[in-house]
Scaffold this active site. Structure first.
Site, short mmCIF file in Angstrom:
data_model
loop_
_atom_site.label_atom_id
_atom_site.label_comp_id
_atom_site.label_asym_id
_atom_site.label_seq_id
_atom_site.Cartn_x
_atom_site.Cartn_y
_atom_site.Cartn_z
N TRP A 275 -9.50 0.10 -6.18
CA TRP A 275 -9.02 1.42 -5.75
C TRP A 275 -7.57 1.63 -6.16
O TRP A 275 -7.16 2.74 -6.51
CB TRP A 275 -9.16 1.49 -4.22
CG TRP A 275 -8.72 2.76 -3.55
CD1 TRP A 275 -7.62 2.93 -2.77
CD2 TRP A 275 -9.40 4.02 -3.56
NE1 TRP A 275 -7.56 4.22 -2.29
CE2 TRP A 275 -8.65 4.92 -2.76
CE3 TRP A 275 -10.56 4.49 -4.16
CZ2 TRP A 275 -9.02 6.25 -2.55
CZ3 TRP A 275 -10.94 5.81 -3.96
CH2 TRP A 275 -10.16 6.67 -3.17
N LYS B 24 4.45 2.17 -2.18
CA LYS B 24 4.95 3.39 -2.82
C LYS B 24 6.35 3.68 -2.29
O LYS B 24 7.27 4.06 -3.02
CB LYS B 24 4.02 4.57 -2.54
CG LYS B 24 2.53 4.33 -2.77
CD LYS B 24 1.71 5.56 -2.43
CE LYS B 24 0.28 5.25 -2.02
NZ LYS B 24 -0.51 4.50 -2.96
N HIS C 209 -7.25 -5.93 -0.63
CA HIS C 209 -6.06 -5.11 -0.37
C HIS C 209 -5.37 -5.64 0.89
O HIS C 209 -5.82 -5.37 2.01
CB HIS C 209 -6.50 -3.66 -0.19
CG HIS C 209 -5.40 -2.67 -0.06
ND1 HIS C 209 -4.62 -2.28 -1.13
CD2 HIS C 209 -4.94 -1.96 1.01
CE1 HIS C 209 -3.74 -1.36 -0.72
NE2 HIS C 209 -3.91 -1.16 0.58
N SER D 146 0.84 -1.19 0.00
CA SER D 146 0.00 0.00 0.00
C SER D 146 0.88 1.25 0.00
O SER D 146 1.77 1.38 -0.83
CB SER D 146 -0.96 -0.06 1.20
OG SER D 146 -2.00 0.87 1.07
#
Length: 416
Positions: A345, A258, A396, A254
């Site tokens: 998402w 990044k 997720h 998540s």
């Protein structure tokens, strides 16, 4: 979970697009095109085009971070017989600016006890504290600010014994050790607490110039700070004879996915880079504006990226780069990008396309990037190239299935 100080009204009004027919028409910059001509050699990539692309991400998205401090101190506490004899457990306190400055990162390290030499290792940040990744009673409970979490017994932003092992499903420690790898993790809030307070807490204030009260528009946000912390972990690995610092994979999920991508881009010492469900600002193409968008992420989490990135809110078409170019910065090192079927998402297709469009840079090195040109079916990894991708069943999260793929991939590149 939203930032404590996010403008909630504008976040609440956001309506994500999940319809491929409504993805805007977009043109991606070519990572192998500079000054009107094609980049056709490794030398031209490394000396000219890569620095150009890196500078764009550095000044327009993540922000400039300081270099390696010259006053670091490491203090290590070792348990040679952890996890019923399967592991050596080390708890390393990293004082990035020396012991006279009141900031420290606590790193948990597990190494396979029966290793006959320095081991390859996975390193990643965690969301709730080192003590949440395993039920091992010897892991110190974090004293840093933690986001409240009723399920983990976190109230008043303080971790408790109740949260021990609470995120263990994301960290299959025994599986990793059995495969001959070490695992290291730091609670990301030790480096910079994940809420918008104008950069008054965490690592940032220690680097302000006289009169400075927040980072400049081209200086590091929280993601760059977390990535900086991962490099400090790697600095420690270089001092530990039981770890092979040349065979370290950086992993993140998540927002921390990044972070792992930016850590891999900024620090070429990371030998392998893994992005798990990193989405917008990670592996997903921004110009698709599918699911989370640049405007939404900068509104909900204004502290994650540098100030200049906000000029692209609802303005992705103006971006002079996209996330396939972030993936390309890892070349020729291996990268694994993973998505989840129910995590729209994070735009799984956009994550796949980043790997696909970064592949020509790997081909410049004589390597195969992604081994497929069409998005693979669910639970059918495309992991034969130097860039790997899978989309798995589920939500997720980080699962044992994900780790099984990462370990197989690492075996190809990190096992001697």
């Amino acid at each position: 979970t939203l930032s404590l100080l996010a403008p909630l009204s504008s976040v609440a009004q956001f309506q994500p697009n999940y319809d491929e027919a409504k993805v805007p028409k977009f043109k991606l910059p070519d990572p192998l095109f500079a000054d009107g001509s094609k980049v056709d050699s490794v030398e031209a990539w490394m000396q000219k085009r890569r620095p150009e692309i890196y500078s764009l991400f550095l000044t327009q998205m993540f922000g400039k971070a300081p270099g390696k401090p010259d006053s670091m101190v490491f203090e290590t506490e070792t348990e040679a017989n952890a996890l019923d004899g399967q592991a050596i457990r080390k708890q390393v306190t990293i004082y990035p600016l020396g012991k006279e400055k009141p900031i420290q990162f606590d790193m948990l390290v597990y190494l396979p006890a029966q290793a006959d030499g320095p081991v390859p290792l996975f390193v990643g940040l965690n969301f709730q504290g080192n003590h949440t990744i395993h039920t091992d009673p010897g892991i110190k409970i974090t004293s840093s600010w933690v986001r409240n979490n009723e399920g983990l017994g976190v109230q008043d932003h303080q971790a408790t014994e109740e949260s021990r092992g609470g995120t263990a499903s994301r960290w299959p420690v025994e599986m990793i050790l059995e495969k001959g790898y070490g695992l290291a993790t730091i609670y990301y809030g030790d480096i910079d607490p994940d809420f918008d307070d104008g950069f008054q807490n965490g690592i940032h204030p220690y680097f302000y110039k006289e009169g400075q009260t927040k980072p400049a528009a081209d200086e590091w946000g929280s993601i760059a700070a977390w990535a900086w912390g991962l490099s400090r972990a790697l600095d420690y690995f270089e001092t530990d004879a039981q770890i092979d610092a040349a065979r370290v994979a950086v992993i993140g999920h998540s927002r921390l996915g990044k972070t792992s991508l930016w850590a891999g881009a900024t620090d070429p010492r990371f030998a392998l880079v893994i992005s798990n469900d990193s989405g917008c600002g990670g592996a997903a193409l921004s110009k698709r504006a599918f699911g989370e968008t640049v405007g939404r992420i900068n509104t909900a989490f204004p502290h994650w990226f540098c100030g200049h990135f906000k000029q692209y809110n609802e303005n992705e078409a103006a971006l002079p780069f996209d996330q396939h170019m972030l993936i390309s910065l890892m070349a020729p090192r291996p990268v694994y990008i993973a998505s989840a079927e129910e995590d729209q998402w994070a735009d799984p297709r956009g994550e796949f396309l980043s790997g696909l469009y970064a592949s020509p840079v790997y081909e410049l090195f004589g390597l195969q990037g992604l081994s497929v040109s069409a998005m693979p079916a669910v639970d059918q990894p495309a992991a034969d190239g130097t860039i790997a991708y899978h989309i798995r069943t589920g939500k997720h999260d980080v699962t044992a299935y994900d780790w099984q793929q990462y370990l197989q991939f690492a075996d190809r590149f990190l096992k001697k």
